[in-house]
Write a protein that holds these residues in place. Structure first.
Motif, PDB file in Angstrom:
ATOM      1  N   GLY A  36       0.734  -1.131  -0.058  1.00  0.00           N
ATOM      2  CA  GLY A  36       0.102  -0.131   0.015  1.00  0.00           C
ATOM      3  C   GLY A  36       0.956   1.397   0.129  1.00  0.00           C
ATOM      4  N   ASN A  37       1.853   1.186  -0.917  1.00  0.00           N
ATOM      5  CA  ASN A  37       2.747   2.345  -0.595  1.00  0.00           C
ATOM      6  C   ASN A  37       2.866   3.248  -1.840  1.00  0.00           C
ATOM      7  N   ALA A  38       1.773   3.469  -2.515  1.00  0.00           N
ATOM      8  CA  ALA A  38       1.941   4.203  -3.796  1.00  0.00           C
ATOM      9  C   ALA A  38       2.215   5.450  -3.681  1.00  0.00           C
ATOM     10  N   ASP A  39       1.829   6.121  -2.450  1.00  0.00           N
ATOM     11  CA  ASP A  39       2.303   7.720  -2.070  1.00  0.00           C
ATOM     12  C   ASP A  39       3.949   7.453  -2.002  1.00  0.00           C
ATOM     13  N   ALA A  40       4.415   6.479  -1.522  1.00  0.00           N
ATOM     14  CA  ALA A  40       5.941   6.632  -1.344  1.00  0.00           C
ATOM     15  C   ALA A  40       6.635   6.291  -2.651  1.00  0.00           C
ATOM     16  N   HIS A  41       6.160   5.713  -3.708  1.00  0.00           N
ATOM     17  CA  HIS A  41       6.759   5.621  -5.019  1.00  0.00           C
ATOM     18  C   HIS A  41       6.702   7.142  -5.762  1.00  0.00           C
ATOM     19  N   LEU A  42       5.443   7.736  -5.188  1.00  0.00           N
ATOM     20  CA  LEU A  42       5.347   9.277  -5.898  1.00  0.00           C
ATOM     21  C   LEU A  42       6.522  10.113  -5.072  1.00  0.00           C
ATOM     22  N   ARG A  43       6.413  10.071  -3.919  1.00  0.00           N
ATOM     23  CA  ARG A  43       7.422  11.073  -3.347  1.00  0.00           C
ATOM     24  C   ARG A  43       8.827  10.696  -3.593  1.00  0.00           C
TER      25      ARG A  43
END
Lengths: 152, 152, 152
Positions: free
Chosen positions: B100-107
């Motif tokens: 559940g780490n889509a935000d981490a990829h984007l950052r």
């Protein structure tokens, strides 16, 4: 694919620093000619050039050279990074910095402190439309840009 | 302009990797001393150093070393990139990633996977206030930072 | 720390350009294999590779290779940079550009024009999950990516 032949040669390393002075709080200054001059002085025909700023409240970035594009970057950074938020860095209970420039630190980190560019046949491997900009987020100030040239 | 004279010399290439361990989901760790150590070990007096992370959910970035500036970066990335949005990457119908780490990829993509820094007289061409940070967006985890040193 | 021994050698410099064609306005294309091919052709075992685009309305960035992560980058840039804002660059009273692509210029600057990657034992110093992407913000167009390889 188009390719130049590899060259076996001795390494040449050259460093040059120059100063950029801003007149307002937020200002974008085209520094491509100074970076080009540093590459010419180095005498490197093929290699790489780094243009980095030695500060944490300005950025070096490659972008379109048209004036209205440059204005748009300043406005974008203002909309993404709110200057009036309650940053601890702007609060003297948390920070010993009296400039109130937390937004400038964030803009600098987001756009990056520098760029790395190829050198081909003695020139920067950039198209004519690609400017190298120093983006000042906490002026007016005098800034140092460091150009490191490596190659043969 | 201030310049050092170019040097004709043989090329020295050196690579060094080190591990950074985070203790929380989002954490920023100063890795400047490890990058400096890699440059010293390489024995390069003038050249360039790359510090890149070998992952897609953390970043390597240069920023101000003050603690409250570092906190502000974490908060900025949280405000620009919403962690609770309906990302396909977090939906097991679309993705085989269970973190559940889509935000981490984007950052990670927005801040960048690494930095390139000049080496002058055996030291990183950075001012004292410029930290090199590993920004962890999906911890706690163990991360590899790869330092590549070139020069003479 | 894990380190490879430094090597004293003659410098090899190699440049290679390739073309990437996009089919839609915004599209992300994985170019890692083309960059790897340029490194192989250069015959450099240890050094650095730059992959830069020669344009101001597309980016080169390292990110996760999963399709849904790539989609998320396109959506993120759309949410951070509003394409319908009243940009001067899109107004023929201010600008001689008829493409209406101010948003593309801003996305290109924010993500960056290129990446710098180590070369170790003849291969890019990247993990398998790390793609190199050309992010097209103003297609469909044909783009030039410039790969500069230095090392020994």
């Amino acid at each position: 694919m188009r390719a130049t032949r590899g060259e076996l040669a001795s390494l040449l390393v050259h460093r040059r620093s120059f100063t950029v002075t801003s007149e307002t709080r937020r200002q974008v200054v085209d520094i491509r000619s100074q970076v080009e001059e540093a590459v010419l002085t180095a005498g490197v025909r093929n290699g790489v050039a780094l243009a980095n700023c030695l500060h944490t409240t300005c950025s070096v970035v490659i972008t379109d050279s048209a004036g209205e594009s440059i204005d748009a970057i300043v406005r974008l950074m203002r909309s993404v990074i709110d200057e009036n938020q309650a940053y601890r860095h702007n609060d003297l209970r948390w920070s010993d910095c009296e400039r109130g420039n937390a937004d400038a630190h964030l803009r600098a980190s987001l756009l990056g402190h520098g760029v790395t560019i190829g050198i081909a046949d003695g020139a920067l491997a950039l198209e004519a439309c690609q400017s190298i900009l120093l983006a000042e987020w906490d002026g007016p100030r005098s800034r140092t840009v460091d150009v490191q040239v490596l190659g043969a």
